[in-house]
Design a protein around this motif. Structure first.
Motif, PDB file in Angstrom:
ATOM      1  N   ARG A   1       1.034  -1.386  -0.356  1.00  0.00           N
ATOM      2  CA  ARG A   1       0.261  -0.128   0.316  1.00  0.00           C
ATOM      3  C   ARG A   1       1.375   0.942  -0.126  1.00  0.00           C
ATOM      4  O   ARG A   1       0.745   2.417  -1.059  1.00  0.00           O
ATOM      5  N   LYS A   2       1.901   1.049   0.555  1.00  0.00           N
ATOM      6  CA  LYS A   2       3.136   2.574   0.648  1.00  0.00           C
ATOM      7  C   LYS A   2       3.362   2.655  -0.261  1.00  0.00           C
ATOM      8  O   LYS A   2       3.860   3.706  -1.225  1.00  0.00           O
TER       9      LYS A   2
ATOM     10  N   GLY B   1       1.715   7.213  -6.867  1.00  0.00           N
ATOM     11  CA  GLY B   1       0.593   8.076  -6.844  1.00  0.00           C
ATOM     12  C   GLY B   1      -0.397   7.501  -6.699  1.00  0.00           C
ATOM     13  O   GLY B   1      -1.771   7.810  -7.320  1.00  0.00           O
ATOM     14  N   THR B   2      -0.805   5.733  -5.972  1.00  0.00           N
ATOM     15  CA  THR B   2      -1.558   5.688  -6.930  1.00  0.00           C
ATOM     16  C   THR B   2      -2.848   4.995  -5.097  1.00  0.00           C
ATOM     17  O   THR B   2      -1.928   4.083  -4.739  1.00  0.00           O
ATOM     18  N   ASN B   3      -3.345   5.561  -4.594  1.00  0.00           N
ATOM     19  CA  ASN B   3      -3.728   5.369  -3.517  1.00  0.00           C
ATOM     20  C   ASN B   3      -4.950   4.395  -3.570  1.00  0.00           C
ATOM     21  O   ASN B   3      -5.566   4.639  -4.482  1.00  0.00           O
ATOM     22  N   ILE B   4      -5.191   3.088  -3.002  1.00  0.00           N
ATOM     23  CA  ILE B   4      -5.475   2.529  -2.368  1.00  0.00           C
ATOM     24  C   ILE B   4      -6.263   2.627  -1.647  1.00  0.00           C
ATOM     25  O   ILE B   4      -5.943   2.493  -0.191  1.00  0.00           O
ATOM     26  N   PRO B   5      -7.850   2.426  -1.664  1.00  0.00           N
ATOM     27  CA  PRO B   5      -8.478   2.274  -0.127  1.00  0.00           C
ATOM     28  C   PRO B   5      -8.256   1.533   1.048  1.00  0.00           C
ATOM     29  O   PRO B   5      -8.241   0.021  -0.121  1.00  0.00           O
ATOM     30  N   ASP B   6      -8.830   1.783   2.232  1.00  0.00           N
ATOM     31  CA  ASP B   6      -8.429   0.724   3.003  1.00  0.00           C
ATOM     32  C   ASP B   6      -8.838  -0.720   2.723  1.00  0.00           C
ATOM     33  O   ASP B   6      -8.508  -1.194   3.263  1.00  0.00           O
TER      34      ASP B   6
ATOM     35  N   GLU C   1       1.188   4.339  -2.804  1.00  0.00           N
ATOM     36  CA  GLU C   1       0.837   5.142  -2.742  1.00  0.00           C
ATOM     37  C   GLU C   1       2.174   6.760  -3.374  1.00  0.00           C
ATOM     38  O   GLU C   1       2.055   7.896  -3.704  1.00  0.00           O
ATOM     39  N   GLU C   2       3.339   6.118  -3.208  1.00  0.00           N
ATOM     40  CA  GLU C   2       4.375   7.355  -4.049  1.00  0.00           C
ATOM     41  C   GLU C   2       4.607   6.453  -4.584  1.00  0.00           C
ATOM     42  O   GLU C   2       4.810   7.726  -6.463  1.00  0.00           O
TER      43      GLU C   2
ATOM     44  N   ARG D   1      -0.299   1.467 -10.909  1.00  0.00           N
ATOM     45  CA  ARG D   1      -1.126   2.576 -11.172  1.00  0.00           C
ATOM     46  C   ARG D   1      -3.098   2.104 -11.513  1.00  0.00           C
ATOM     47  O   ARG D   1      -2.613   0.821 -12.350  1.00  0.00           O
TER      48      ARG D   1
END
Length: 205
Positions: free
Chosen positions: A140-141, A147-152, A144-145, A198
């Motif tokens: 997940r981290k 630029g891809t934010n996956i919901p929890d 995010e680096e 991505r």
């Protein structure tokens, strides 16, 4: 390969890896094991003829053709074979479908096994030790680096490629693309989205 020339007029030698590759290439040609023309043809194929645009066309079709998507998921290797997309780097391929509940991402922890026959040359970061070691521990981290934010509440599954099997991600189809043609859809699908680092591009992008 870019040469670096110092102010004194001398040119820096190529990096060790490049020198080693050149030496092996020269030895293979000298012993008649392979011709220079054959080597150049292989390089040309993977640099100019095979690439992520081929994979994007397959994904775009999977988005619009339910039966084709099922074939890819059931037996990616055979489906690619029927399309003439096979080779020593794509002998065993499994397609993974991203959904509203699951996000898939691909890595090769041992080296850089990659579906060249479908996606072309792998990106440099795919081969980097940092990516290969970290994405399996903290996916997940790492995403995010990128630029891809996956919901929890969405599960992230990491798939480790091997010498026997390669993975390709079918990213989720972006909203608002119902009226787009296959060629227009393929423009939304990037190499990174087929690795899973991505998402597919939105129509606004």
């Amino acid at each position: 390969m870019k040469k670096i020339t110092h102010s004194n007029g001398y040119t820096s030698p190529p990096a060790y890896a490049a020198l080693r590759i050149k030496a092996i290439q020269s030895l293979l040609i000298e012993k008649g094991i392979v011709s220079e023309e054959a080597l150049n043809e292989v390089v040309d194929i993977y640099e100019n003829k095979v690439g992520p645009h081929d994979g994007a066309k397959i994904i775009a079709r999977a988005w619009t053709d339910v039966s084709f998507r099922k074939k890819l998921l059931d037996d990616g290797t055979q489906t690619l074979s029927e399309l003439g997309m096979t080779g020593f780097e794509g002998a065993h391929v499994v397609f993974l479908e991203n959904t509203s509940d699951i996000h898939n991402v691909v890595v090769c922890t041992l080296c850089s096994c990659y579906p060249w026959a479908v996606l072309g040359l792998p990106p440099a970061w795919f081969k980097a030790p940092q990516y290969r070691s970290r994405v399996v521990i903290e996916p997940r981290k790492v995403l995010e680096e990128f630029g891809t934010n996956i919901p929890d509440n969405k599960e992230i599954r990491v798939w480790d490629s091997t010498a026997e099997i390669r993975y390709i991600v079918i990213p989720e189809r972006p909203e608002g693309t119902e009226s787009l043609s296959s060629s227009e859809l393929s423009c939304l699908i990037t190499r990174d989205s087929m690795i899973g680092t991505r998402l597919a591009k939105s129509v606004r992008e």
